[in-house]
Design an enzyme around this catalytic site. Structure first.
Site, PDB file in Angstrom:
ATOM      1  N   HIS A  66     -45.901 -10.562 -32.206  1.00  0.00           N
ATOM      2  CA  HIS A  66     -46.841  -9.420 -33.258  1.00  0.00           C
ATOM      3  C   HIS A  66     -46.968 -10.263 -35.133  1.00  0.00           C
ATOM      4  O   HIS A  66     -47.540  -9.953 -35.320  1.00  0.00           O
ATOM      5  CB  HIS A  66     -46.037  -8.628 -33.433  1.00  0.00           C
ATOM      6  CG  HIS A  66     -46.758  -7.174 -35.032  1.00  0.00           C
ATOM      7  ND1 HIS A  66     -47.855  -5.885 -34.493  1.00  0.00           N
ATOM      8  CD2 HIS A  66     -47.327  -7.374 -36.716  1.00  0.00           C
ATOM      9  CE1 HIS A  66     -48.363  -5.342 -35.644  1.00  0.00           C
ATOM     10  NE2 HIS A  66     -48.125  -5.928 -36.946  1.00  0.00           N
ATOM     11  N   GLU A  67     -45.199 -10.903 -35.212  1.00  0.00           N
ATOM     12  CA  GLU A  67     -45.241 -11.198 -36.156  1.00  0.00           C
ATOM     13  C   GLU A  67     -46.364 -12.613 -36.581  1.00  0.00           C
ATOM     14  O   GLU A  67     -46.905 -13.305 -37.267  1.00  0.00           O
ATOM     15  CB  GLU A  67     -44.094 -11.831 -36.671  1.00  0.00           C
ATOM     16  CG  GLU A  67     -43.158 -10.026 -37.389  1.00  0.00           C
ATOM     17  CD  GLU A  67     -43.132  -9.800 -38.364  1.00  0.00           C
ATOM     18  OE1 GLU A  67     -43.261 -10.499 -39.333  1.00  0.00           O
ATOM     19  OE2 GLU A  67     -42.988  -8.384 -38.297  1.00  0.00           O
TER      20      GLU A  67
ATOM     21  N   HIS B 190     -49.389 -12.135 -37.008  1.00  0.00           N
ATOM     22  CA  HIS B 190     -49.900 -11.929 -38.622  1.00  0.00           C
ATOM     23  C   HIS B 190     -50.571 -13.193 -39.099  1.00  0.00           C
ATOM     24  O   HIS B 190     -50.961 -13.632 -39.312  1.00  0.00           O
ATOM     25  CB  HIS B 190     -49.202 -11.694 -39.280  1.00  0.00           C
ATOM     26  CG  HIS B 190     -48.825  -9.987 -39.120  1.00  0.00           C
ATOM     27  ND1 HIS B 190     -49.881  -9.171 -39.597  1.00  0.00           N
ATOM     28  CD2 HIS B 190     -48.170  -9.258 -38.839  1.00  0.00           C
ATOM     29  CE1 HIS B 190     -49.792  -7.738 -39.647  1.00  0.00           C
ATOM     30  NE2 HIS B 190     -48.913  -7.366 -38.943  1.00  0.00           N
TER      31      HIS B 190
ATOM     32  N   GLU C 201     -52.854  -4.484 -38.763  1.00  0.00           N
ATOM     33  CA  GLU C 201     -51.651  -4.000 -37.899  1.00  0.00           C
ATOM     34  C   GLU C 201     -52.356  -3.829 -36.058  1.00  0.00           C
ATOM     35  O   GLU C 201     -51.410  -4.355 -34.989  1.00  0.00           O
ATOM     36  CB  GLU C 201     -51.495  -2.563 -38.113  1.00  0.00           C
ATOM     37  CG  GLU C 201     -49.847  -2.839 -39.534  1.00  0.00           C
ATOM     38  CD  GLU C 201     -49.841  -3.700 -39.203  1.00  0.00           C
ATOM     39  OE1 GLU C 201     -48.421  -3.457 -38.285  1.00  0.00           O
ATOM     40  OE2 GLU C 201     -49.208  -4.976 -40.042  1.00  0.00           O
TER      41      GLU C 201
END
Length: 546
Positions: free
Chosen positions: A133-134, A137, A204
């Site tokens: 997920h990071e 980003h 998100e």
């Protein structure tokens, strides 16, 4: 009233420009066609600010500098990066000595994982889910886009607020006028906050979608993201409704039931990794990734699962637990109490953690006996062997420790964790002979160790013992620089430069390093940061999952 109205406008403008939202892509996550995000800050500046963040955290004693744990985290991270939207992008993964359940990404591909998050995970797939997920980003440039969008939003919103306040001033009743101005200011702030929330939700959703796809491609369980979110949410509810009782991860990365459901739905649609072109056991796609971080090296080590009933993840979790404990004695008490409460659940990983705690708290002989009972193979073998070598050194069995290190180094030449562990064992004996051998062990890593604080520390001590005062001084200056003390590093190099016994090449090397550090020191001075003070405020820390 006119004066107070301009005060309100100034406050509105400050709020409009001070805190950018964290998302800037459209609601549907459209491709970055013609975006000017790259013009907000250059990739080189991004890396510079990301490294400043890490140096600041290291200077505050908040990073974990264990080479074995660091290599594990980097392998895990790059296994995901290779399956990301930008497999050629440079990333830096590091641990934070923080027991809260959290992680964050910042500029330049710098991603931090809190010890608390890793210790809370039940399997490696859950940690990989958070990291995926990071990484998403970063690859989608959400952080840079946040700055760009904030710049675009600030002026229109501020002008709208000004118009409302001017209109309010037409009221004859001064009290009504003041109330209307206050209402205009509140409305403008609310609008900015709502837009931040909207952009954040968009980011998100995109990071979840891309992260789950990378998980599947890297041969991890794509359902792990929803599982971890759901478990943290259940823990939070069980703890009570107070925000302070919720895991830090949920306070900084809000998770809703619908988000968990969406993550599960996406995971169910993922195809097997092979059909997606996964390369979890193949050649790294990232040309910037050093060979030592390849998913499978000469010794067969990998970031993935395991053999003989114990996994590298399980051993890494216990090693991190001991490394971040308040003291080795307290870590030992933790394992003793756990074994007393549930003897049957005290498995090989717990034995490993207990042995590390024993070796580091004056019970090295007991640690050796315990480690020798742990039967492992494959990737986990290196972890136990290095722990044995450490315990043997602590017990004073230097010949045995050296022999074990030599065997490991011959099996995996150039392995950073082995080389640094061996160099430390040699340097702690404090002789010129052991210092020279430590330099020989470290020399193969010299070309890639410039930004490696653990390497520079070991190299400085080895050079000092071996009698190479110039190399030692250079390395100690680099340690100071990498620990957030740039001006201290500059002062050390200036003193070194004044020596009259430097060779032409040594002087040129020192002067070149001074030229590199000086602009950074000047910028720090402008910000009022002097020697001994961390570079606080320069690193742009951005928690990326909101």
């Amino acid at each position: 009233m006119i004066a107070s109205r301009f005060v309100l406008l100034a406050a509105a403008l400050a709020l409009a420009t001070a805190r950018p939202g964290l998302a800037t892509q459209g609601e549907y996550g459209l491709p970055d066609i013609g975006s000017s995000a790259a013009g907000v800050i250059s990739p080189a500046k991004e890396r510079m600010y990301g490294e400043m963040t890490r140096r600041e955290l290291r200077g505050l004693g908040l990073t974990v500098e264990d080479p074995l744990l660091q290599d594990y985290l980097t392998r895990l991270g790059y296994r995901l990066v290779e399956q990301s939207e930008r497999p050629g992008q440079a990333f830096t993964f590091f641990w934070l000595r923080d027991d809260s359940v959290n992680a964050f990404a910042t500029l330049g591909g710098y991603i931090a994982v809190n010890a608390g998050l890793f210790l809370a995970a039940e399997r490696e797939d859950e940690v990989a889910a958070v990291m995926a997920h990071e990484i998403a980003h970063v690859t989608q440039r959400h952080i840079v886009r946040a700055v760009e969008r904030a710049q675009k939003d600030s002026l229109p919103i501020a002008l709208a607020m000004l118009g409302a306040m001017i209109a309010a001033s037409q009221y004859s009743d001064s009290r009504s006028s003041g109330d209307a101005s206050q209402a205009a200011l509140a409305s403008g702030i609310a609008l900015m906050q709502q837009r931040q929330i909207n952009y954040t939700r968009s980011n998100e959703q995109e990071a979840d979608r891309i992260g789950i796809r990378a998980l599947a491609r890297a041969d991890y369980d794509p359902m792990a993201m929803a599982d971890f979110f759901g478990r943290l949410q259940r823990v939070s509810r069980a703890a009570g409704s107070g925000a302070s009782q919720a895991p830090e991860y949920l306070r900084t990365h809000p998770v809703t039931t619908s988000r968990i459901s969406e993550a599960k739905d996406r995971a169910r649609t993922m195809e097997p990794a092979a059909s997606l072109g996964g390369t979890a056991t193949g050649t790294p796609l990232n040309p910037l990734l050093p060979d030592r971080y390849a998913l499978r090296d000469a010794g067969g080590d990998a970031a993935g699962p395991l053999h003989s009933g114990v996994s590298v993840f399980e051993l890494a979790r216990e090693r991190l637990r001991v490394a971040t404990a308040e003291s080795a004695v307290k870590a030992r008490v933790h394992y003793r109490d756990n074994r007393r409460e549930d003897p049957e659940a005290f498995g090989p990983a717990d034995q490993y953690g207990m042995a590390l705690a024993q070796a580091r708290s004056g019970q090295a002989t007991e640690a050796i006996e315990r480690l020798e009972t742990i039967q492992v193979a494959g990737p986990a073998r290196l972890w136990v062997e290095l722990a044995l070598a450490e315990a043997e050194r602590q017990a004073g069995y230097h010949a045995r420790s050296d022999e074990r290190h030599e065997v490991l180094l011959a099996r995996q030449p150039g392995n950073r964790a082995i080389a640094l562990a061996y160099a430390e064992a040699l340097s702690m004996r404090g002789t010129a002979q052991t210092g020279r051998r430590a330099l020989e062990v470290l020399r193969p890593l010299l070309a890639i160790g410039g930004e490696d604080a653990a390497f520079q520390q070991q190299y400085a001590r080895a050079a000092e013992l071996a009698g190479d005062e110039v190399r030692a001084a250079e390395a100690y200056a680099q340690v100071a620089y990498l620990s957030g003390r740039a001006e201290d590093a500059l002062n050390q190099l200036e003193r070194l430069k004044r020596r009259d016994d430097l060779s032409y090449y040594e002087r040129a090397r020192v002067e070149a390093r001074i030229d590199e550090i000086l602009p950074i020191v000047l910028e720090l001075r402008e910000r009022g940061i002097r020697p001994g003070m961390p570079e606080r405020g320069l690193g742009l820390r951005v928690t990326s999952m909101h």
